[in-house]
Design an enzyme around this catalytic site. Structure first.
Site, PDB file in Angstrom:
ATOM      1  CG  ASP A   9      -2.179   0.762   1.067  1.00 36.11           C
ATOM      2  OD1 ASP A   9      -3.249   0.137   1.082  1.00 36.11           O
ATOM      3  OD2 ASP A   9      -2.119   2.009   0.908  1.00 36.11           O
ATOM      4  CG  ASP A  15       2.843   4.034  -6.683  1.00 34.25           C
ATOM      5  OD1 ASP A  15       1.859   3.433  -7.162  1.00 34.25           O
ATOM      6  OD2 ASP A  15       3.099   5.227  -6.904  1.00 34.25           O
ATOM      7  CG  ASN A  21      -8.370  -3.816  -2.817  1.00 27.90           C
ATOM      8  OD1 ASN A  21      -9.594  -3.775  -2.853  1.00 27.90           O
ATOM      9  ND2 ASN A  21      -7.653  -3.025  -2.006  1.00 27.90           N
ATOM     10  CE1 TYR A  76     -12.755   3.399  -9.003  1.00 25.74           C
ATOM     11  CE2 TYR A  76     -15.048   3.020  -9.619  1.00 25.74           C
ATOM     12  CZ  TYR A  76     -13.970   2.769  -8.787  1.00 25.74           C
ATOM     13  OH  TYR A  76     -14.105   1.870  -7.748  1.00 25.74           O
ATOM     14  CE  LYS A 107     -12.254  -0.207  -9.770  1.00 25.41           C
ATOM     15  NZ  LYS A 107     -11.162  -0.984  -9.140  1.00 25.41           N
TER      16      LYS A 107
HETATM   17  P1  NAP Z   1      -9.877   2.701  -0.008  1.00 26.77           P
HETATM   18  O1  NAP Z   1     -10.492   2.579   1.348  1.00 26.77           O
HETATM   19  O2  NAP Z   1      -9.522   4.047  -0.515  1.00 26.77           O
HETATM   20  O3  NAP Z   1      -8.605   1.748  -0.055  1.00 26.77           O
HETATM   21  C1  NAP Z   1      -7.773   1.691  -1.180  1.00 26.77           C
HETATM   22  C2  NAP Z   1      -6.354   1.509  -0.722  1.00 26.77           C
HETATM   23  O4  NAP Z   1      -5.506   1.459  -1.890  1.00 26.77           O
HETATM   24  C3  NAP Z   1      -5.858   2.672   0.131  1.00 26.77           C
HETATM   25  O5  NAP Z   1      -5.166   2.207   1.250  1.00 26.77           O
HETATM   26  C4  NAP Z   1      -4.977   3.425  -0.834  1.00 26.77           C
HETATM   27  O6  NAP Z   1      -3.962   4.201  -0.205  1.00 26.77           O
HETATM   28  C5  NAP Z   1      -4.385   2.286  -1.635  1.00 26.77           C
HETATM   29  N1  NAP Z   1      -3.745   2.773  -2.851  1.00 26.77           N
HETATM   30  C6  NAP Z   1      -4.137   3.811  -3.637  1.00 26.77           C
HETATM   31  N2  NAP Z   1      -3.263   3.986  -4.632  1.00 26.77           N
HETATM   32  C7  NAP Z   1      -2.308   3.044  -4.481  1.00 26.77           C
HETATM   33  C8  NAP Z   1      -1.115   2.731  -5.204  1.00 26.77           C
HETATM   34  N3  NAP Z   1      -0.738   3.449  -6.259  1.00 26.77           N
HETATM   35  N4  NAP Z   1      -0.358   1.686  -4.772  1.00 26.77           N
HETATM   36  C9  NAP Z   1      -0.718   0.979  -3.682  1.00 26.77           C
HETATM   37  N5  NAP Z   1      -1.810   1.247  -2.957  1.00 26.77           N
HETATM   38  C10 NAP Z   1      -2.602   2.257  -3.353  1.00 26.77           C
HETATM   39  O7  NAP Z   1     -10.842   2.062  -1.117  1.00 26.77           O
HETATM   40  P2  NAP Z   1     -11.841   0.807  -1.072  1.00 26.77           P
HETATM   41  O8  NAP Z   1     -13.201   1.361  -1.078  1.00 26.77           O
HETATM   42  O9  NAP Z   1     -11.418  -0.172  -0.062  1.00 26.77           O
HETATM   43  O10 NAP Z   1     -11.587   0.259  -2.542  1.00 26.77           O
HETATM   44  C11 NAP Z   1     -10.802  -0.917  -2.804  1.00 26.77           C
HETATM   45  C12 NAP Z   1     -11.011  -1.322  -4.263  1.00 26.77           C
HETATM   46  O11 NAP Z   1     -12.412  -1.591  -4.468  1.00 26.77           O
HETATM   47  C13 NAP Z   1     -10.654  -0.229  -5.259  1.00 26.77           C
HETATM   48  O12 NAP Z   1     -10.098  -0.811  -6.414  1.00 26.77           O
HETATM   49  C14 NAP Z   1     -11.998   0.395  -5.590  1.00 26.77           C
HETATM   50  O13 NAP Z   1     -11.976   1.020  -6.835  1.00 26.77           O
HETATM   51  C15 NAP Z   1     -12.889  -0.820  -5.545  1.00 26.77           C
HETATM   52  N6  NAP Z   1     -14.314  -0.530  -5.342  1.00 26.77           N
HETATM   53  C16 NAP Z   1     -14.766   0.110  -4.215  1.00 26.77           C
HETATM   54  C17 NAP Z   1     -16.125   0.338  -4.047  1.00 26.77           C
HETATM   55  C18 NAP Z   1     -16.691   1.010  -2.826  1.00 26.77           C
HETATM   56  O14 NAP Z   1     -17.909   1.268  -2.807  1.00 26.77           O
HETATM   57  N7  NAP Z   1     -15.921   1.307  -1.798  1.00 26.77           N
HETATM   58  C19 NAP Z   1     -17.023  -0.063  -5.040  1.00 26.77           C
HETATM   59  C20 NAP Z   1     -16.533  -0.693  -6.186  1.00 26.77           C
HETATM   60  C21 NAP Z   1     -15.179  -0.931  -6.314  1.00 26.77           C
HETATM   61  P3  NAP Z   1      -4.328   5.750   0.226  1.00 26.77           P
HETATM   62  O15 NAP Z   1      -5.106   5.606   1.481  1.00 26.77           O
HETATM   63  O16 NAP Z   1      -3.021   6.401   0.431  1.00 26.77           O
HETATM   64  O17 NAP Z   1      -5.119   6.318  -0.920  1.00 26.77           O
END
Ligand code: NAP
Length: 254
Positions: A38, A64, A91, A155, A159
């Protein structure tokens, strides 16, 4: 700890919080050793402490996903620490939402980089180990936004792209005992959806209520809901399920 992932090693990108952390927890609970990368160092330290206190085997590293060299190096380190990588969960994700006419080049590029280049980097780095051992499970986290979503041209494109990536890996790697599948979450309560609420200037509980009103099961999703679907694809027994996308959204989506 014993379970169906006993002896397995899972590599989860962006796994220090939200959905990724939920996935890491579920796999660890069922016996996997988990490697989490992360860019969020603080959350990484917290997850390391939390998992270790629970007695789970965890490796964490700030890396990253966009940086191929960093990803290669960390994958190599995990393989030398744990002996293998059996499960990859792509993820890590970001949002840079804006209506098309306001979307900047950087909004577009950052989202493409993290979701698409990031998943490509990690999959390419782990595949050689998976091919050698003739076993692997790759799970890419897509989204219901792949079907189109206002304010998310970047996005939604990324996706949807991930679904094509998933199906192609399924075709290329299947003969090596490697499956590639995708989980497409709907509305899940995480920091990401909190950030969206903040951006549109709505209190998070109101935002949840509004989204729940459109979800047939009448509740919001939690990281555990996604972890459950990931655990299905990650199971050794799911070896005939390949190149699929499962929408986990409390209702039909595709
Ligand atoms: P989140 O809480 O923002 O967690 C995402 C994590 O990925 C964060 O810790 C973030 O770090 C890290 N990250 C971002 N850029 C990165 C990079 N370049 N290298 C390594 N790590 C990185 O999001 P989430 O809601 O759990 O989402 C997880 C996945 O599910 C994502 O792919 C998202 O698009 C997908 N998703 C989420 C939802 C939803 O409703 N939440 C719905 C559909 C799909 P930082 O904290 O520093 O940003």
């Amino acid at each position: 700890m014993s379970g169906k992932f006993n002896g397995r090693v899972a590599f989860i990108t962006g796994g220090s919080r939200g959905i990724g952390k939920g996935v890491a927890l579920r796999l660890a609970e069922e016996g996997a050793k988990v490697a989490v990368i992360d860019i969020n160092e603080e959350a990484l330290n917290e997850v390391q402490t939390e998992f270790t206190e629970k007695g789970y085997e965890i490796y964490t590293k700030k890396a990253d996903v966009v940086n191929a060299e960093e990803v290669e190096a960390v994958v190599q380190e995990v393989v030398s620490t744990y002996g293998a990588i059996d499960i990859l969960v792509n993820n890590a994700g970001i949002i840079r939402d804006n209506m098309l006419f306001k979307m900047t080049d950087s909004d577009w590029q950052q989202v493409m980089d993290v979701h698409l280049k990031g998943s490509f980097n990690a999959a390419r780095a782990v595949q050689k180990y998976m091919v050698d051992q003739k076993y692997g499970r790759i799970i890419n986290i897509s989204s219901t936004s792949a079907l189109g979503n206002r304010g998310q041209a970047n996005y939604a494109t990324a996706k949807a792209g991930l679904q094509g990536f998933t199906k192609t890996l399924a075709i290329e790697l299947g003969k090596f005992g490697i499956t590639s599948n995708s989980v497409a979450p709907g509305f899940i309560e995480t920091e990401m959806t909190k950030a969206t609420a903040e951006r549109v200037g709505v209190d998070f509980s109101e935002f949840v209520k509004f989204n729940v009103s459109k979800i047939p099961v009448a509740r919001s999703g939690k990281p555990e809901d996604i972890a459950n679907a990931v655990a299905f694809f990650a199971d050794e027994k799911s070896s005939f399920v390949n190149g699929q996308v499962i929408y986990v959204a409390g209702g039909p989506k595709a």
